[in-house]
Design a protein around this motif. Structure first.
Motif, mmCIF file in Angstrom:
data_model
loop_
_atom_site.group_PDB
_atom_site.id
_atom_site.type_symbol
_atom_site.label_atom_id
_atom_site.label_comp_id
_atom_site.label_asym_id
_atom_site.label_seq_id
_atom_site.Cartn_x
_atom_site.Cartn_y
_atom_site.Cartn_z
ATOM 1 N N ALA A 1 0.830 -1.212 0.000
ATOM 2 C CA ALA A 1 0.000 0.000 0.000
ATOM 3 C C ALA A 1 0.861 1.258 0.000
ATOM 4 O O ALA A 1 0.597 2.201 -0.761
ATOM 5 N N GLY A 2 1.888 1.272 0.822
ATOM 6 C CA GLY A 2 2.761 2.444 0.892
ATOM 7 C C GLY A 2 3.513 2.694 -0.398
ATOM 8 O O GLY A 2 3.591 3.834 -0.883
ATOM 9 N N LYS A 3 4.032 1.642 -0.980
ATOM 10 C CA LYS A 3 4.793 1.801 -2.217
ATOM 11 C C LYS A 3 3.889 2.201 -3.382
ATOM 12 O O LYS A 3 4.262 3.032 -4.213
ATOM 13 N N LEU A 4 2.701 1.631 -3.447
ATOM 14 C CA LEU A 4 1.745 2.019 -4.487
ATOM 15 C C LEU A 4 1.368 3.492 -4.347
ATOM 16 O O LEU A 4 1.364 4.237 -5.332
ATOM 17 N N CYS A 5 1.062 3.926 -3.140
ATOM 18 C CA CYS A 5 0.713 5.340 -2.901
ATOM 19 C C CYS A 5 1.849 6.266 -3.314
ATOM 20 O O CYS A 5 1.631 7.301 -3.949
ATOM 21 N N ARG A 6 3.074 5.874 -2.972
ATOM 22 C CA ARG A 6 4.231 6.706 -3.325
ATOM 23 C C ARG A 6 4.349 6.877 -4.835
ATOM 24 O O ARG A 6 4.541 7.980 -5.332
ATOM 25 N N TYR A 7 4.225 5.789 -5.592
ATOM 26 C CA TYR A 7 4.372 5.879 -7.045
ATOM 27 C C TYR A 7 3.199 6.596 -7.700
ATOM 28 O O TYR A 7 3.382 7.284 -8.708
ATOM 29 N N ILE A 8 2.006 6.465 -7.147
ATOM 30 C CA ILE A 8 0.864 7.219 -7.678
ATOM 31 C C ILE A 8 1.111 8.713 -7.512
ATOM 32 O O ILE A 8 0.936 9.500 -8.450
ATOM 33 N N VAL A 9 1.552 9.104 -6.328
ATOM 34 C CA VAL A 9 1.828 10.527 -6.072
ATOM 35 C C VAL A 9 2.968 11.010 -6.958
ATOM 36 O O VAL A 9 2.892 12.102 -7.541
ATOM 37 N N TRP A 10 4.006 10.205 -7.085
ATOM 38 C CA TRP A 10 5.165 10.615 -7.901
ATOM 39 C C TRP A 10 4.755 10.777 -9.368
ATOM 40 O O TRP A 10 5.160 11.743 -10.022
ATOM 41 N N ALA A 11 3.974 9.858 -9.883
ATOM 42 C CA ALA A 11 3.520 9.954 -11.272
ATOM 43 C C ALA A 11 2.633 11.181 -11.460
ATOM 44 O O ALA A 11 2.735 11.880 -12.484
ATOM 45 N N TRP A 12 1.780 11.459 -10.491
ATOM 46 C CA TRP A 12 0.903 12.635 -10.567
ATOM 47 C C TRP A 12 1.731 13.919 -10.585
ATOM 48 O O TRP A 12 1.471 14.821 -11.386
ATOM 49 N N ILE A 13 2.728 13.995 -9.707
ATOM 50 C CA ILE A 13 3.606 15.184 -9.675
ATOM 51 C C ILE A 13 4.334 15.333 -11.007
ATOM 52 O O ILE A 13 4.442 16.440 -11.548
ATOM 53 N N THR A 14 4.818 14.215 -11.549
ATOM 54 C CA THR A 14 5.498 14.264 -12.851
ATOM 55 C C THR A 14 4.566 14.789 -13.933
ATOM 56 O O THR A 14 4.954 15.641 -14.755
ATOM 57 N N LEU A 15 3.320 14.315 -13.935
ATOM 58 C CA LEU A 15 2.347 14.811 -14.923
ATOM 59 C C LEU A 15 2.081 16.302 -14.763
ATOM 60 O O LEU A 15 1.933 17.016 -15.749
#
Length: 148
Positions: free
Chosen positions: A129-143
């Motif tokens: 859950a933590g790793k998925l949340c981190r990558y979702i946030v990171w991808a959103w910031i990148t977008l």
């Protein structure tokens, strides 16, 4: 890092896996490169999360295999003190696995949870859950940066 990009999703998986171990490596840069290059964002986040989670679980397992004689000798952690900490963390320690994505301490958390013999199923779920949340946030910031 550019070499890993050439392998497509396999390179992303490998980079994410390495980043979750004790080795200093950044999978976020590769994830951003994939998002910037137009790869499917859902697949990119899923593969990065899976690779990073498996790397974290490997670190947990290595901690789980640790012997107290090694821990006392090399890490200078008293077994009695560690057992007291284990009792304190027994019902809530696994939730710390959620924070395994954090820089610096994130690689130590799964190792420590393994040493303390935290329940593997809860460690796996919280860590995923933590790793998925981190990558979702990171991808959103990148977008957001790309579209700015």
């Amino acid at each position: 890092m550019a070499d890993l990009f050439e392998y497509g999703y396999w390179g992303l998986f490998f980079a994410s896996f390495l980043a979750a171990t004790i080795l200093p490596f950044s999978s976020e840069a590769i994830l951003s490169l994939f998002v910037y290059s137009g790869y499917d964002i859902s697949v990119t986040v899923a593969i990065a999360s899976l690779g990073n989670w498996l790397g974290g679980m490997l670190t947990y397992y290595l901690g789980y295999l640790g012997k107290w004689t090694w821990i006392e000798k090399f890490l200078r952690i008293n077994q009695a003190k560690a057992e007291k900490t284990k009792l304190f963390l027994q019902n809530k320690g696994s939730a710390l696995a959620f924070f395994a994505f954090l820089p610096v301490v994130g690689d130590i958390i799964p190792l420590g949870l393994g040493l303390l013999r935290s329940k593997p199923i809860w460690v796996a779920l919280f860590m995923a859950a933590g790793k998925l949340c981190r990558y979702i946030v990171w991808a959103w910031i990148t977008l957001q940066i790309i579209n700015a």
